[in-house]
Design a protein around this motif. Structure first.
Motif, PDB file in Angstrom:
ATOM      1  N   ASN A  72      -6.166  -4.693   6.954  1.00 20.63           N
ATOM      2  CA  ASN A  72      -5.240  -5.817   7.101  1.00 20.63           C
ATOM      3  C   ASN A  72      -4.008  -5.509   7.974  1.00 20.63           C
ATOM      4  N   LEU A  73      -3.725  -6.323   8.787  1.00 17.71           N
ATOM      5  CA  LEU A  73      -2.553  -6.617   9.528  1.00 17.71           C
ATOM      6  C   LEU A  73      -1.446  -6.954   8.884  1.00 17.71           C
ATOM      7  N   LEU A  74      -0.399  -6.205   8.210  1.00 22.67           N
ATOM      8  CA  LEU A  74       0.759  -6.596   7.537  1.00 22.67           C
ATOM      9  C   LEU A  74       1.931  -7.045   8.150  1.00 22.67           C
ATOM     10  N   VAL A  75       2.325  -6.510   9.497  1.00 21.06           N
ATOM     11  CA  VAL A  75       3.522  -6.677  10.282  1.00 21.06           C
ATOM     12  C   VAL A  75       3.260  -6.322  11.614  1.00 21.06           C
ATOM     13  N   HIS A  76       3.696  -7.434  12.523  1.00 19.76           N
ATOM     14  CA  HIS A  76       3.511  -6.998  13.963  1.00 19.76           C
ATOM     15  C   HIS A  76       4.664  -7.304  14.607  1.00 19.76           C
ATOM     16  N   PRO A  88       0.980  -1.225   0.016  1.00 23.20           N
ATOM     17  CA  PRO A  88       0.305  -0.092   0.147  1.00 23.20           C
ATOM     18  C   PRO A  88       1.112   1.439  -0.146  1.00 23.20           C
ATOM     19  N   PHE A 143      -0.768  -1.411   9.567  1.00 17.14           N
ATOM     20  CA  PHE A 143      -1.981  -1.874   8.826  1.00 17.14           C
ATOM     21  C   PHE A 143      -2.032  -1.167   7.705  1.00 17.14           C
ATOM     22  N   ASP A 144      -2.644  -1.574   6.608  1.00 22.78           N
ATOM     23  CA  ASP A 144      -3.076  -0.923   5.493  1.00 22.78           C
ATOM     24  C   ASP A 144      -4.334   0.197   5.385  1.00 22.78           C
ATOM     25  N   ASN A 149      -4.566 -11.421  12.088  1.00 23.40           N
ATOM     26  CA  ASN A 149      -5.162 -10.300  12.523  1.00 23.40           C
ATOM     27  C   ASN A 149      -5.996 -10.248  13.644  1.00 23.40           C
ATOM     28  N   ASP A 179      -0.856 -13.296  13.814  1.00 23.32           N
ATOM     29  CA  ASP A 179      -0.677 -13.608  12.355  1.00 23.32           C
ATOM     30  C   ASP A 179      -2.018 -13.440  11.649  1.00 23.32           C
ATOM     31  N   VAL A 216       0.758   3.381   5.124  1.00 21.18           N
ATOM     32  CA  VAL A 216       0.588   2.348   6.053  1.00 21.18           C
ATOM     33  C   VAL A 216       0.471   2.963   7.571  1.00 21.18           C
TER      34      VAL A 216
END
Length: 108
Positions: free
Chosen positions: A77-81, A1, A70-71, A17, A15, A4
């Protein structure tokens, strides 16, 4: 995206979300930017290129210990955490800030 957002939590995001993002007391996700990614021994890493300043807490946010990228400003959507190196207790009147260069994410 193209843009972010970073969200905060007092527990780990999952993972799928999952996890409980902060809400209320002045909390909102904030835009976050990263410098160009670079390859390292453990994967590809990117470090924050600008300071992220959250709004002043109008109540307790608790012990902020984890983040999610998130995007979207809400839902999405959770992209990385991941987890911060140390948790920080945020009470009414406090401001949570991530300085440029202080958060690095690595995709293994």
């Amino acid at each position: 995206p193209a843009t972010v957002k970073i969200g905060l939590s007092t527990e780990s995001f999952g993972d799928g979300n999952t996890g409980t993002e902060l809400s209320g007391s002045g909390y909102t996700r904030k835009d976050i930017t990263f410098a160009a990614a670079s390859s390292t021994f453990s994967g590809t890493s990117a470090t924050t290129s600008g300071t992220v300043t959250f709004p002043t807490a109008t109540g307790s946010w608790g012990d902020v210990s984890h983040f999610g990228i998130f995007d979207a400003a809400t839902s999405g959507n959770l992209l990385v955490h991941g987890a911060f190196a140390a948790s920080k207790t945020i009470g009414s009147g406090d401001i949570f800030r991530i300085d440029a260069g202080d958060l690095t994410i690595t995709a293994a």
